[in-house]
Structure formats: C-alpha cells, structure tokens
Design an enzyme around this catalytic site. Structure first.
Site, mmCIF file in Angstrom:
data_model
loop_
_atom_site.group_PDB
_atom_site.id
_atom_site.type_symbol
_atom_site.label_atom_id
_atom_site.label_comp_id
_atom_site.label_asym_id
_atom_site.label_seq_id
_atom_site.Cartn_x
_atom_site.Cartn_y
_atom_site.Cartn_z
ATOM 1 N N ARG A 1 -15.113 -7.718 11.442
ATOM 2 C CA ARG A 1 -15.355 -7.294 10.186
ATOM 3 C C ARG A 1 -16.989 -6.530 10.542
ATOM 4 N NH1 ARG A 1 -16.231 -10.256 4.305
ATOM 5 N NH2 ARG A 1 -18.335 -11.086 5.127
ATOM 6 N N THR B 1 -20.310 -2.764 6.034
ATOM 7 C CA THR B 1 -19.268 -2.363 5.261
ATOM 8 C C THR B 1 -18.100 -3.534 4.827
ATOM 9 O OG1 THR B 1 -17.712 -1.606 6.781
ATOM 10 C CG2 THR B 1 -19.510 0.232 6.195
ATOM 11 N N ASP C 1 -20.414 -18.598 6.564
ATOM 12 C CA ASP C 1 -19.603 -17.873 7.843
ATOM 13 C C ASP C 1 -18.812 -19.125 8.576
ATOM 14 O OD1 ASP C 1 -18.680 -16.840 10.504
ATOM 15 O OD2 ASP C 1 -19.868 -15.080 9.617
ATOM 16 N N ASP D 1 -19.299 -18.839 12.384
ATOM 17 C CA ASP D 1 -20.446 -19.216 12.912
ATOM 18 C C ASP D 1 -20.833 -20.673 12.760
ATOM 19 O OD1 ASP D 1 -21.300 -16.877 13.593
ATOM 20 O OD2 ASP D 1 -22.587 -16.365 11.880
#
Ligand code: URA
Length: 207
Positions: free
Chosen positions: A102, A106, A198, A201
C-alpha cells in the site's frame, strides 16, 4: 448477504485484546492466531464432508471427513499472521500467496508477488487479509484470484470498514466476508477507526 458478522464471545473478547494499544507483539501474535482459528471455523462451517469409518478400540465408528479442497491465500504481509491458525485446522490445505504493497501517501495497492496453486476452480478459497479498510488491496487480490479461476472465495478479516465492504460487495457480489466487526470508517490516512492500528507493524514489531 455477503457479510457474515462473527459474534462469538471468544471472538469479541480476543478482538478487544488486539485493539488495545497496550498489547505487545507477543500477545498480539497469540491473539491474532486465536481469533483466526475461530473465524476460519465459522467460514468453513458449510464445507462438504464425505462419510468415512474408523476402527476405535471398541469397534467400527462411522463419521465424516472433509471432502473439499481448501486453498488458503494470505495477502502479504499481514495475512501471514493468520496463516498458521488456518493450517492448524486444515493441515493439508494448499497455500497461495499474494503480495500487495500500500502506497503510504495514496493508500493505493500495487501487486509485487503472486504464486497460486493450480486448479482453483474446484477449491474453497479462503483469502486472509486482517484489515479490510478501503477494500483496494482486497479487490486487487480478488482480481488475481478470479483471473486464476477461483470461484468460491471467502475473505477472513479481523476488522472491516464500511468502505471496504461496499467496494467488495459492489465488485465481487459472490464473495463472502467473515468479520467480527464493522468499524466506524477510515481516517485521512485510510486507517480504520477505531481499528487496531497497523496490523503488520504490531505483529512484526516494526512500529
Ligand atoms: N491496514 C492496517 O493494518 N490497519 C488499518 O487500519 C488499515 C489498513
């Protein structure tokens, strides 16, 4: 209805531990595995079975075995955090991988890797992608699966946003989504709110 809300108390309890910002990587991994087992069991509730027999120490017993080919497809990298859990339930499932990245600015997903087993047309395909946010990466992965011939596709996710669900429903009306929750929406960075941050993460300690 394409969305199946998995409301089992164990799923909901585990989700809250995953959401908690205080949960460290070790517990996060354990809980990701636990919730994935429960979600996979729910998503495979209607898997075909075939009659079978075994000899118990006391005699013959009739039963049923799984009678379908299942292919599990983690969307890299965060989907890998759900893979072992599904393979614990289905040790002989075949596994495909789809790598999507990703763009941080954007939020657009681009594919950098795909390796899928043959013969997907006759298989139950479980795509594992924990965060269904914009739906962009899910849609890109579903495109890859459909081009490879997959017909019976289910998505397992741990948190879904209305935006992602709407996109998948519009572009892939036959795909079923299994999720414990549909959150409020996305922030301006396209993260799910309240979500859990996330996923990759937190799973891999790359915060
Ligand atoms: N991916 C994540 O890991 N978290 C989000 O909230 C959205 C996408």
């Amino acid at each position: 209805m394409a969305v199946h809300l998995v409301e089992h108390p164990l799923v909901q309890d585990t989700l809250l531990v995953l959401r908690n910002a205080q949960t460290g990587a070790a517990v996060f991994r354990r809980m990701a595995r636990r919730i994935s087992v429960l979600l996979a069991a729910e998503a495979l509730r209607d898997l075909p079975t075939v009659p079978s027999r075994v000899a118990t120490p006391m005699g013959e017993a009739e039963g049923r075995r799984i009678g379908a080919d299942v292919v599990v497809v983690p969307v890299l990298r965060s989907g890998l955090g759900m893979l072992d859990a599904v393979l614990e339930l289905l040790p002989s499932a075949r596994v495909g991988h789809i790598g999507l990245q990703r763009d941080e600015a954007t939020a657009v997903a681009s594919q950098y890797y795909a390796k899928l087993p043959n013969g997907l047309a006759g298989s139950y395909v479980l795509m594992i992608d924990p965060m269904l946010a914009t739906g962009g990466s899910a849609a890109a992965a579903l495109d890859v699966l459909e081009r490879a011939g997959a017909r019976e596709i289910r998505i397992l996710c741990i948190v879904a946003a209305p935006e992602g669900i709407a996109l998948v429903e519009r572009r892939f009306p036959d795909v079923r989504i299994y999720t414990p929750v549909i959150d409020r929406g996305l922030d301006d960075r396209k993260f799910i709110v309240p979500g859990l941050g996330d996923f990759g993460d937190r799973l891999y300690g790359t915060l």
